[in-house]
Design a protein around this motif. Structure first.
Motif, PDB file in Angstrom:
ATOM      1  N   GLU A 232      44.100 -14.207  35.772  1.00 58.38           N
ATOM      2  CA  GLU A 232      44.185 -12.850  35.238  1.00 58.38           C
ATOM      3  C   GLU A 232      43.325 -12.723  33.971  1.00 58.38           C
ATOM      4  OE1 GLU A 232      48.009 -10.247  34.560  1.00 58.38           O
ATOM      5  OE2 GLU A 232      47.682 -11.520  32.790  1.00 58.38           O
ATOM      6  N   LEU A 233      42.617 -11.598  33.877  1.00 63.60           N
ATOM      7  CA  LEU A 233      41.890 -11.258  32.653  1.00 63.60           C
ATOM      8  C   LEU A 233      42.699 -10.210  31.883  1.00 63.60           C
ATOM      9  CD1 LEU A 233      38.156 -10.863  33.747  1.00 63.60           C
ATOM     10  CD2 LEU A 233      39.182 -12.755  32.489  1.00 63.60           C
ATOM     11  N   LYS A 234      42.824 -10.406  30.559  1.00 64.92           N
ATOM     12  CA  LYS A 234      43.612  -9.451  29.766  1.00 64.92           C
ATOM     13  C   LYS A 234      42.985  -9.308  28.384  1.00 64.92           C
ATOM     14  CE  LYS A 234      48.412  -8.275  28.707  1.00 64.92           C
ATOM     15  NZ  LYS A 234      49.825  -8.674  28.856  1.00 64.92           N
ATOM     16  N   LEU A 235      42.922  -8.077  27.907  1.00 70.68           N
ATOM     17  CA  LEU A 235      42.346  -7.781  26.597  1.00 70.68           C
ATOM     18  C   LEU A 235      43.059  -6.564  26.014  1.00 70.68           C
ATOM     19  CD1 LEU A 235      40.051  -8.289  24.466  1.00 70.68           C
ATOM     20  CD2 LEU A 235      38.705  -6.580  25.757  1.00 70.68           C
ATOM     21  N   THR A 236      43.309  -6.617  24.705  1.00 64.90           N
ATOM     22  CA  THR A 236      43.884  -5.474  23.995  1.00 64.90           C
ATOM     23  C   THR A 236      42.861  -4.946  22.997  1.00 64.90           C
ATOM     24  OG1 THR A 236      46.152  -6.279  24.240  1.00 64.90           O
ATOM     25  CG2 THR A 236      45.721  -4.695  22.469  1.00 64.90           C
ATOM     26  N   VAL A 237      42.559  -3.652  23.114  1.00 67.73           N
ATOM     27  CA  VAL A 237      41.595  -3.006  22.222  1.00 67.73           C
ATOM     28  C   VAL A 237      42.367  -2.113  21.245  1.00 67.73           C
ATOM     29  CG1 VAL A 237      39.633  -1.429  22.070  1.00 67.73           C
ATOM     30  CG2 VAL A 237      39.801  -3.051  23.991  1.00 67.73           C
TER      31      VAL A 237
ATOM     32  N   PRO B 168      33.355  -9.400  30.324  1.00 65.50           N
ATOM     33  CA  PRO B 168      33.988 -10.192  31.401  1.00 65.50           C
ATOM     34  C   PRO B 168      34.589  -9.319  32.504  1.00 65.50           C
ATOM     35  CG  PRO B 168      34.575 -11.059  29.254  1.00 65.50           C
ATOM     36  CD  PRO B 168      33.903  -9.751  29.013  1.00 65.50           C
ATOM     37  N   PHE B 169      35.124  -8.152  32.123  1.00 64.48           N
ATOM     38  CA  PHE B 169      35.700  -7.248  33.120  1.00 64.48           C
ATOM     39  C   PHE B 169      34.605  -6.637  33.992  1.00 64.48           C
ATOM     40  CE2 PHE B 169      38.712  -7.560  29.677  1.00 64.48           C
ATOM     41  CZ  PHE B 169      39.928  -7.671  30.321  1.00 64.48           C
TER      42      PHE B 169
ATOM     43  N   ALA C 153      38.389  -6.830  43.253  1.00 63.80           N
ATOM     44  CA  ALA C 153      38.933  -6.760  41.889  1.00 63.80           C
ATOM     45  C   ALA C 153      39.172  -5.313  41.466  1.00 63.80           C
ATOM     46  CB  ALA C 153      37.987  -7.448  40.913  1.00 63.80           C
ATOM     47  N   LYS C 154      40.239  -5.134  40.679  1.00 59.82           N
ATOM     48  CA  LYS C 154      40.548  -3.846  40.076  1.00 59.82           C
ATOM     49  C   LYS C 154      40.867  -4.058  38.600  1.00 59.82           C
ATOM     50  CE  LYS C 154      42.253  -1.351  44.136  1.00 59.82           C
ATOM     51  NZ  LYS C 154      43.356  -0.535  44.703  1.00 59.82           N
TER      52      LYS C 154
ATOM     53  N   ARG D 123      46.862   1.107  20.729  1.00 64.57           N
ATOM     54  CA  ARG D 123      46.075   0.138  21.484  1.00 64.57           C
ATOM     55  C   ARG D 123      45.828   0.615  22.906  1.00 64.57           C
ATOM     56  NH1 ARG D 123      51.309  -0.793  22.492  1.00 64.57           N
ATOM     57  NH2 ARG D 123      51.866  -1.800  24.471  1.00 64.57           N
ATOM     58  N   VAL D 124      44.911  -0.104  23.570  1.00 65.02           N
ATOM     59  CA  VAL D 124      44.715   0.020  25.023  1.00 65.02           C
ATOM     60  C   VAL D 124      44.759  -1.393  25.605  1.00 65.02           C
ATOM     61  CG1 VAL D 124      43.087   0.567  26.863  1.00 65.02           C
ATOM     62  CG2 VAL D 124      43.396   2.159  24.971  1.00 65.02           C
ATOM     63  N   ASP D 125      45.630  -1.600  26.549  1.00 67.72           N
ATOM     64  CA  ASP D 125      45.712  -2.888  27.256  1.00 67.72           C
ATOM     65  C   ASP D 125      44.829  -2.822  28.510  1.00 67.72           C
ATOM     66  OD1 ASP D 125      47.554  -3.949  25.456  1.00 67.72           O
ATOM     67  OD2 ASP D 125      49.260  -3.094  26.555  1.00 67.72           O
ATOM     68  N   ILE D 126      43.957  -3.824  28.675  1.00 71.72           N
ATOM     69  CA  ILE D 126      43.049  -3.903  29.841  1.00 71.72           C
ATOM     70  C   ILE D 126      43.444  -5.151  30.626  1.00 71.72           C
ATOM     71  CG2 ILE D 126      40.645  -3.896  30.581  1.00 71.72           C
ATOM     72  CD1 ILE D 126      39.980  -3.122  27.618  1.00 71.72           C
ATOM     73  N   ILE D 127      43.755  -4.936  31.880  1.00 77.38           N
ATOM     74  CA  ILE D 127      44.259  -6.047  32.713  1.00 77.38           C
ATOM     75  C   ILE D 127      43.514  -6.055  34.054  1.00 77.38           C
ATOM     76  CG2 ILE D 127      46.277  -7.043  33.851  1.00 77.38           C
ATOM     77  CD1 ILE D 127      47.989  -5.455  31.819  1.00 77.38           C
ATOM     78  N   SER D 128      42.973  -7.235  34.428  1.00 74.31           N
ATOM     79  CA  SER D 128      42.460  -7.469  35.783  1.00 74.31           C
ATOM     80  C   SER D 128      43.332  -8.547  36.411  1.00 74.31           C
ATOM     81  CB  SER D 128      41.003  -7.931  35.743  1.00 74.31           C
ATOM     82  OG  SER D 128      40.547  -8.195  37.065  1.00 74.31           O
ATOM     83  N   PRO D 129      44.179  -8.174  37.379  1.00 70.92           N
ATOM     84  CA  PRO D 129      45.121  -9.142  37.956  1.00 70.92           C
ATOM     85  C   PRO D 129      44.400 -10.344  38.573  1.00 70.92           C
ATOM     86  CG  PRO D 129      45.666  -6.900  38.623  1.00 70.92           C
ATOM     87  CD  PRO D 129      44.321  -6.836  37.985  1.00 70.92           C
TER      88      PRO D 129
END
Length: 326
Positions: free
Chosen positions: A204-209, A228-229, A239-240, A307-313
C-alpha cells in the motif's frame, strides 16, 4: 542403336537434377504391359508372319544411391510371338541391369530415364522356327513415377531393347514398387509446457498532505511528493488512488464538508494533470471534520486535522510463466 544414342543426352540432363523421391533406398516391384517386335526379317522364315504384339511383364529390384540416381536389376519376359502358321513361336526373356535417373516435377511425381544392358534368352520354339540365341543387348527407357506415399509408388514406362538376337523389342506398361530401408526416425519428444503462476504483492502507498487554515491550495513541494502515486497509476492498470479531504472543527459543519471536498479535488487535479487516463481511477471525497486524527482543542491538533490522505491500496500481481514439466 540410334535410339539408344538419343536417350543418353536425356539421361545426362536428368542426372544433374535433384529430386524428392522416397526416403527409402531399397525397392522391389513388378510391371505388366505389352511388347512389340520389329525388324524380324533376319529371325523368322520368309514364308510366314508372326503376332508381333504380345503380353509382357516382369519383376525388378533397385537401390536408390542418391535422390536422383539408382541402380536397378530384374527379370523381364518380353512375350511369346507365335507364327501365323501355328508351327512355332519366338519367346524373349532375360535380365535387366540398368541405371535410373530421376527428376522431380512435383512433390510426389518424378520423370525418369533408364539406360543399361539386357541379357536375353531368345528361344525358337516349334518345328517352323530356328535360331535360338542368347547374349547382351543395349536397352533404354523413360517413364513417369507417382509416389502414393514414401513406401509405395506406381510407374508408367516405356523401354526399348535393341538387337535381341536380331529383332528390336519395345515394351510399354504399368509398374508397382514397394520401398523400404530408411534409417529409423529419431524420436524427439516434444517438451510439455505448463503454466506456472506466481503472485507478487505491491504494498500500500499512503501519504498525508497538510493544508493551511481555510485553504484548499496544495503547495508545490507537496505536489512533488505525488510522483510515486503517478508512477503506480501508469504502470499498473488495476491501481486506484483514493484522495480523502479533512478539516478541523472551526467553522460550520456544512462549510467544513465543502472545504474538505475542495482540498481532495485539489490533490486529485494535481495527479490528473500529469496523467492521461480514466478519471474514475482517482477517487476524491471529503469527510469534513468528522474524522480527526488529533484533538481540535489545540492548535497543533487542528493543524494535523487540516489534511488530505492519499491512499493506493496494495495490489496482488499475477505472473504466468510457461515452464517445461520434468
Amino acid at each position: 542403336m540410334n535410339k539408344i544414342i538419343l536417350m543418353i543426352p536425356f539421361a545426362l540432363v536428368v542426372s544433374n537434377s535433384v529430386h524428392a523421391s522416397t526416403d527409402n533406398p531399397l525397392y522391389v516391384g513388378a510391371r505388366i504391359g505389352a511388347s512389340h517386335i520389329t525388324n524380324m526379317d533376319n529371325a523368322v522364315t520368309s514364308v510366314t508372319r508372326l503376332k508381333d504384339t504380345n503380353f509382357a511383364g516382369g519383376v525388378f529390384a533397385g537401390y536408390q544411391i542418391t535422390p536422383w540416381f539408382a541402380l536397378e536389376t530384374g527379370y523381364t519376359h518380353l512375350g511369346n510371338a507365335k507364327l501365323d502358321n501355328k508351327q512355332g513361336s519366338y519367346e524373349a526373356q532375360g535380365a535387366d541391369l540398368v541405371t535410373k535417373f530421376s527428376y522431380a516435377i512435383s512433390y510426389n511425381v518424378d520423370i525418369f530415364a533408364k539406360a543399361g544392358a539386357f541379357y536375353y534368352d531368345w528361344n525358337a520354339i516349334g518345328s517352323g522356327v530356328t535360331s535360338s540365341d542368347n547374349g547382351w543387348s543395349p536397352t533404354a527407357g523413360a517413364g513417369l513415377e507417382y509416389f502414393i506415399n514414401k513406401d509405395v509408388s506406381t510407374r508408367l514406362e516405356y523401354q526399348y531393347y535393341n538387337d535381341v538376337a536380331g529383332p528390336d523389342i519395345h515394351f510399354a506398361g504399368l509398374g508397382l514398387a514397394f520401398h523400404w530401408g530408411a534409417p529409423a526416425s529419431l524420436v524427439v519428444e516434444e517438451p510439455v509446457y505448463v503454466n506456472q503462476v506466481t503472485i507478487a504483492t505491491l504494498e500500500e502507498l499512503k501519504l498525508t498532505v497538510p493544508f493551511a487554515f481555510d485553504s484548499s491550495t496544495i503547495t508545490t513541494g507537496d505536489a512533488a511528493k505525488l510522483a510515486p502515486f503517478e508512477k503506480r497509476l501508469k504502470e499498473q492498470d488495476a491501481a486506484k488512488i483514493y484522495v480523502v479531504g479533512h478539516t478541523d472543527s472551526r467553522g460550520s459543519e456544512a462549510y467544513n464538508q465543502t472545504l474538505s471536498v475542495k482540498r481532495a479535488e485539489a490533490v486529485a487535479d494535481a495527479l490528473r494533470q500529469h496523467l492521461n487516463m480514466d478519471s474514475t481511477r482517482i477517487i476524491a471525497q471529503g469527510r469534513g471534520e468528522s474524522d480527526p486524527v488529533a484533538s481540535n482543542q489545540t492548535e497543533e491538533g487542528r493543524e494535523q486535522n487540516r489534511r488530505v490522505d492519499i491512499i493506493s491500496p496494495s495490489l496482488d500481481l499475477e505472473t504466468v510463466t510457461q515452464v517445461i514439466t520434468e
